[in-house]
Design a protein around this motif. Structure first.
Motif, mmCIF file in Angstrom:
data_model
loop_
_atom_site.group_PDB
_atom_site.id
_atom_site.type_symbol
_atom_site.label_atom_id
_atom_site.label_comp_id
_atom_site.label_asym_id
_atom_site.label_seq_id
_atom_site.Cartn_x
_atom_site.Cartn_y
_atom_site.Cartn_z
ATOM 1 N N ARG A 286 81.813 17.790 -9.854
ATOM 2 C CA ARG A 286 81.780 19.234 -9.607
ATOM 3 C C ARG A 286 80.452 19.613 -8.966
ATOM 4 N N ARG A 287 80.530 20.360 -7.875
ATOM 5 C CA ARG A 287 79.320 20.794 -7.185
ATOM 6 C C ARG A 287 79.285 22.315 -7.148
ATOM 7 N N GLN A 288 78.149 22.908 -7.549
ATOM 8 C CA GLN A 288 78.000 24.365 -7.495
ATOM 9 C C GLN A 288 76.572 24.699 -7.096
ATOM 10 N N PHE A 289 76.426 25.520 -6.133
ATOM 11 C CA PHE A 289 75.151 26.037 -5.625
ATOM 12 C C PHE A 289 74.385 24.970 -4.839
ATOM 13 N N ASN A 290 73.930 25.384 -3.710
ATOM 14 C CA ASN A 290 73.121 24.480 -2.902
ATOM 15 C C ASN A 290 71.654 24.766 -3.162
ATOM 16 N N PRO A 292 67.803 23.203 -4.833
ATOM 17 C CA PRO A 292 67.113 21.957 -5.161
ATOM 18 C C PRO A 292 67.040 21.732 -6.671
ATOM 19 N N THR A 293 67.214 20.490 -7.090
ATOM 20 C CA THR A 293 66.943 20.094 -8.471
ATOM 21 C C THR A 293 66.063 18.854 -8.372
ATOM 22 N N GLU A 304 76.715 21.027 -1.934
ATOM 23 C CA GLU A 304 76.130 21.685 -3.101
ATOM 24 C C GLU A 304 75.695 20.617 -4.120
ATOM 25 N N TYR A 310 71.758 19.383 -13.056
ATOM 26 C CA TYR A 310 71.011 20.516 -13.620
ATOM 27 C C TYR A 310 70.525 20.174 -15.034
ATOM 28 N N PRO A 311 69.250 20.452 -15.316
ATOM 29 C CA PRO A 311 68.721 20.143 -16.652
ATOM 30 C C PRO A 311 69.518 20.799 -17.774
ATOM 31 N N GLY A 383 83.019 24.958 -17.062
ATOM 32 C CA GLY A 383 83.247 26.223 -16.361
ATOM 33 C C GLY A 383 84.677 26.694 -16.509
ATOM 34 N N GLY A 384 85.140 27.471 -15.547
ATOM 35 C CA GLY A 384 86.465 28.077 -15.627
ATOM 36 C C GLY A 384 87.594 27.078 -15.840
ATOM 37 N N HIS A 385 87.583 25.988 -15.094
ATOM 38 C CA HIS A 385 88.702 25.043 -15.198
ATOM 39 C C HIS A 385 88.785 24.373 -16.568
ATOM 40 N N TYR A 613 89.997 17.879 -8.515
ATOM 41 C CA TYR A 613 90.668 19.049 -7.925
ATOM 42 C C TYR A 613 92.069 18.716 -7.447
ATOM 43 N N ASN B 123 79.723 30.043 -7.868
ATOM 44 C CA ASN B 123 78.974 30.256 -6.641
ATOM 45 C C ASN B 123 79.793 31.022 -5.606
ATOM 46 N N PHE B 147 92.603 22.632 0.381
ATOM 47 C CA PHE B 147 93.298 23.086 -0.832
ATOM 48 C C PHE B 147 92.305 23.625 -1.860
ATOM 49 N N TRP B 153 93.414 30.913 -10.741
ATOM 50 C CA TRP B 153 93.159 31.660 -11.980
ATOM 51 C C TRP B 153 93.500 33.135 -11.888
ATOM 52 N N THR B 405 83.062 32.423 -20.186
ATOM 53 C CA THR B 405 82.963 31.794 -18.870
ATOM 54 C C THR B 405 83.180 32.801 -17.746
ATOM 55 N N VAL B 495 60.738 22.698 -9.446
ATOM 56 C CA VAL B 495 61.617 23.664 -8.800
ATOM 57 C C VAL B 495 62.189 24.549 -9.892
ATOM 58 N N SER B 497 65.089 25.272 -10.896
ATOM 59 C CA SER B 497 66.161 24.740 -11.742
ATOM 60 C C SER B 497 65.646 23.814 -12.838
ATOM 61 N N ASN B 500 65.885 25.699 -16.371
ATOM 62 C CA ASN B 500 67.162 26.231 -16.882
ATOM 63 C C ASN B 500 67.102 26.536 -18.366
#
Lengths: 650, 650
Positions: A286-290, A292-293, A304, A310-311, A383-385, A613, B123, B147, B153, B405, B495, B497, B500
């Motif tokens: 799963r990728r969310q937000f572009n 830096p980490t 993303e 993410y910590p 998350g949502g899924h 997905y 995002n 897709f 949802w 969520t 950074v 992130s 968090n």
């Protein structure tokens, strides 16, 4: 199926694994032979249409119970075809076992175990069902005095069982001998109808859709007569002339309770492992937000960020991986303690019973709570899924969460362990050499002068990696809590129940000590057990993360008497972060090691190919409701809504 | 129905209430008029067969969706018959509102709001659905490139909706203007079939059986054309010649987000209130173990102890009652802050937007987490029967828990609030007078020398009841966390992130400060609002319990810099116990005050007459599966099991 970015992401993460995964699979499942056997059974079930998980979702309760029956039938067939397992009948005499055993094994009768009543779960001594001896007919008269005496929650009783092993208060000549076990015919073997004097049925749906295919039932007895021989007489007995013969030792029946709770420890690990496998794999793809980490996939800066980098995600997910391995280590320990105790019991030696009972109760409470909470935390991590049924968490959690209540409510159980530790503390004052192995820390707390000035030896962050520093912290905190409890219980005008909360705290502190110690011992034995050095490194990191994360979660307890300093809190957090980073390359391997099949996981998001997905999309397309273009209720419900005020020309 | 012991127990507890319950019902629901209206609507629904809760349990998914449709239809009818409520169309231009408004209000079209995609929830800037302007045809071409761009949802999209208000990236001449709203026809008003270029369906079942009657759906677009005017143009606009006109202020659209989150604060209180009502009533009538407790029903020493008299039960249950009232107070505050902000926004004044947005985000995260956790804690509090569907918790929790969520993931949201507080902290250094009202505590933390030697003023246990002592503690802890964050974010090679976890901690610390403050303010205004003195006493106890319990739950945070001493920890625990005892006579009244009908609670265990076991028994008897003596699958599944090895003569 297309090789999506998600698939590539999971494969890339898997390739980073620094240790041979099979090492840990062997550690978890025992031997190559066991692994092969597990896989064989898994394949057997996965390929059987009766066990198709996709077609058994979204059915009505009545259909569900039928599906459950179909699965029972098929399971019995498979057991016989493949000679998979037999059941034990622990409390029977040999003679009784000879009579009932084959009937049950051959499924000529179908049994269930009936203890809980509508009015009583936790307090067994107050069960209302009675078994009163009728000397003339040589029978027990089973009776429910009121409707709250009805047996309730009994798995299999609602629809399928022909016999119930019930717990009822044994009464002879008006004298009450307390709860004993009786085999009670419920439904006729001729036509499955309940016997006269037996009112039996299903208790209705369970919360969260859990156990919807199980016919948990109730039964209420109206002077139902059964032969005297139907009493389970391995320990207590009643003779033909109505004489009650006491069991040789009042606590012998604890054995099966200890066994069950020990098994639940391992069960907690494997349940959490299933959810963590899913969450780890999905968080990898799963990728969310572009943004830096610190741990960024530098080859793919246009994509993303994988959320596992993410910590916050690491801080939520990785300690659960560590918990699983700690609970597994404790589960192994419990099994060997139980086996040791059992062979002693056979010799009439009950000396280890109290400790094993206390530890198993405490661990049952701590570990099943951890697992139930963790499974739901995994869902939230996705998350949502995560909230889709197809995440694979729903059916797992909803059937697991009652484990926090059954086999001893997790809050109530802590009272017993605390009482045991209090006794150990008193023993430490008079005869410290007699304190049991997993309670030794209480000895330190006897001399309160020295104890109150005890401080953690940690100087720099890496000192937190020393097992002795970790165990000292766990031991100090549990020691403080038991010493404090010993003081307050002696205060005037107090009763034991005033200290519920203190007991609960103490019990979990003790369980955490036991978990940390088992985990540390497992690391120290790993090399001797043939694990490669790279595996031992990872196992040590997990053990450290378990200890440090657990300490952090109750940090106030360690600060309250200055055992830890502000500086030590800082280095603790620092070391936890650095352990989490060091595990980042291995989490996918660590969950692969559990060796769960895709069929077993039953999760679109956690499938082993990473194609989350695509699987989610595909599962939705195959839904029954999507097989027609316009929904069934269109004419009946939608048209009237749309036309109530005339149609629009839109 | 017989007047059982359980009924007597609840009536006796109710009779002990020390304050007029109506005082708090008015406080919660606003006015006698509102109370009457709520009751009228509740009765309307409760007496309508379409809304019978008993017959809509245990159905298949397909039946569930149909039941959902039937309920929609009936609800629309009732709305019209009784003129119950209208919907707002916030982002439309007046002209658009005039066109779409009546169509939606008269249900000549049925709409849904489509933002989330298969590949993107959190995002929004990376949504993949595009709306590309075709100047020639004056149309938007709505398209899902892959897709994963499918909307997913979306409530109502699976079966019922004819139109979707979708969020899509607006593209003109290859230039991407980001996400905007468009009204997109999905299904033909003639026959409800999806338009060409629109693939639409149901996403399948949700976790824990939640929202099973809602047709959450997906839609994938293949170059689906809609008129240019279907773009929502209240703020941004696109002219006939393809010119993009920016909205007057980029954050104007935050308004509806703030409103929604504010409403979710109150929703959290009412959700938790529903579960706590059930748990309080059942714990009052449930008796387990005949052991002494400090608070014993001395008239009935032959009966077992009511579980609500155990300190452990009080320690788990009563803080939740306190949380409800604290969240209610914060919810009221949010409403007035939102209204204030809205009237300022109308004047073009956006000065309070940032604070209101930060507080609403933080409270949404803190309060919905509290409520979801609390609801499940209530279930566990009720022992085994809590796991029955008839406990009334199942359907509540399973539909509530996704609130953690949606509308901003509860973990993600904390980043925004923390960033806001960090800005306030920087402001406190340069222009302390500009720090916003609910962030004033950051000012103390600027002078680190003085701040680090700050200590709580509490001397004796009762000092903990001083509001200023409570707020000072909350403020000190949040101040320390923001000051620490300000230091680490400036470190080299880091950074945003990386922090968090620190942000998450800070945000909740701030929310707790806000909750405590709102709760304290509510007490101080209570007398002026016409509450009787006895009610104010109880409200003050609740406010105190909220503050002290919340501090205790993160005690490490207050100990780490020596703000609290070991002695203060002891007096804190002591005061919490004594507050809990002082509330024991009032909890039943406190939950009665929520004014939930038995229909609404839908709980055998929590019914207002206290007759828990009788209701549980009765509900089971009425189950469909219990209407036949022998289960449907007997011949097909049970007979083959029993006869596989020949029949027994038993």
């Amino acid at each position: 199926m297309a090789q999506t970015q998600a698939c590539k992401d999971l494969a890339a993460a898997r390739a980073k694994t620094t240790f041979p995964v099979i090492d840990l699979t062997r550690y978890i499942h025992g031997s190559d032979e066991n692994i092969a056997k597990r896989r064989k059974i898994a394949a057997l079930i996965a390929n059987d249409p009766v066990f198709n998980k996709e077609t058994r979702v979204g059915k009505s309760r009545v259909q569900d119970v039928n599906i459950g029956l179909a699965m029972s039938r098929r399971l019995y067939q498979l057991q016989e075809e493949h000679n998979l397992s037999k059941e034990d009948l622990l409390l029977c005499t040999d003679e009784q076992a000879k009579y009932w055993g084959p009937l049950a094994e051959n499924h000529q009768i179908i049994g269930c175990y009936a203890q809980t009543e509508l009015g009583h779960g936790s307090n067994l001594s107050q069960l209302e069902t009675t078994a009163t001896l009728n000397r003339d007919s040589d029978e027990w008269i089973i009776h429910s005095s009121t409707f709250t005496a009805s047996k309730w929650w009994i798995g299999g009783l609602g629809a399928i069982a022909t016999h119930a092993l019930i717990q009822a208060r044994l009464i002879i000549d008006g004298k009450d001998y307390g709860a004993h076990g009786f085999i009670v015919p419920i439904r006729s073997l001729k036509d499955h109808r309940p016997f006269p004097g037996v009112k039996v049925g299903d208790i209705g749906p369970k919360a969260y859709g859990g156990f919807s295919k199980i016919d948990n039932g109730f039964v209420r007895f109206d002077h139902h007569a059964i032969p005297r021989e139907n009493m389970l007489m391995r320990f207590a007995k009643v003779t033909r002339d109505g004489q009650y013969v006491k069991p040789p030792h009042s606590k012998l029946s604890y054995g099966s309770m200890v066994l069950l709770r020990s098994q639940m420890v391992r069960g907690a690990a494997l349940t959490l492992a299933r959810a963590v496998t899913i969450a780890t794999r999905y968080s990898t793809v799963r990728r969310q937000f572009n943004v830096p980490t610190s741990r960024r996939d530098t080859d793919n800066l246009n994509l993303e960020t994988q959320v596992i980098n993410y910590p916050m995600v690491q801080a939520r997910l990785f300690p659960m991986v560590a918990q699983i391995y700690a609970i597994l280590a404790a589960g192994k320990k419990m099994t060997s303690m139980y086996n040791g105790m059992l062979s002693e019991l056979m010799q009439g030696d009950i000396s280890s019973l109290a400790e094993v009972h206390a530890i198993s109760s405490g661990l049952k409470s701590t570990c099943t709570t951890m697992a139930a909470t963790g499974v739901e935390d995994c869902r939230k991590l996705m998350g949502g899924h995560g909230y889709s049924y197809f995440s694979g968490i729903s059916h797992l959690w909803s059937s697991y969460v009652p484990s926090n209540t059954y086999e001893g409510d997790n809050f109530l159980l802590t009272q017993q362990s605390a009482r045991y530790l209090l006794k150990q503390f008193k023993l430490a004052i008079s005869e410290p050499e007699k304190v049991t192995p997993y309670s030794k820390f209480v000895i330190n707390a006897v001399d309160q002068g020295a104890f109150q000035s005890e401080r953690s030896s940690v100087q720099v962050a890496t000192d937190w990696l020393k097992p002795e520093a970790q165990l000292a912290a766990f031991g100090h905190r549990a020691g403080r809590l038991v010493a404090e409890l010993a003081v307050v219980v002696q205060e005037k005008d107090t009763v034991w129940s005033d200290f519920n909360i203190e007991c609960w705290k103490l019990c979990h502190a003790h369980s955490q000590y036991v978990l940390a110690r088992c985990s540390i011992e497992a690391v120290s034995q790993a090399t001797a057990q043939g694990m490669s050095p790279s595996t031992v490194v990872v196992l040590k990191r997990l053990s450290d993360l378990f200890s440090l994360h657990t300490i952090q979660a109750s940090l106030g307890d360690y600060l309250e008497d200055y055992y830890l300093s502000p500086k030590q809190c800082q280095t603790l957090r620092q070391q936890i972060k650095s352990l989490q980073e060091s595990l980042a390359d291995d989490v996918v391997g660590l969950v692969d090691a559990f060796d769960f099949s895709d069929y077993y996981l039953n999760s679109a998001l956690g499938s082993s190919d990473g194609n989350a997905y695509q699987h989610l999309w595909d599962r939705a397309q195959r839904e029954e409701i999507n097989q027609t273009e316009v929904v069934d209720g269109y004419k009946e419900y939608i048209v009237p809504i749309l036309t109530q005020h005339g149609t629009t020309k839109l």
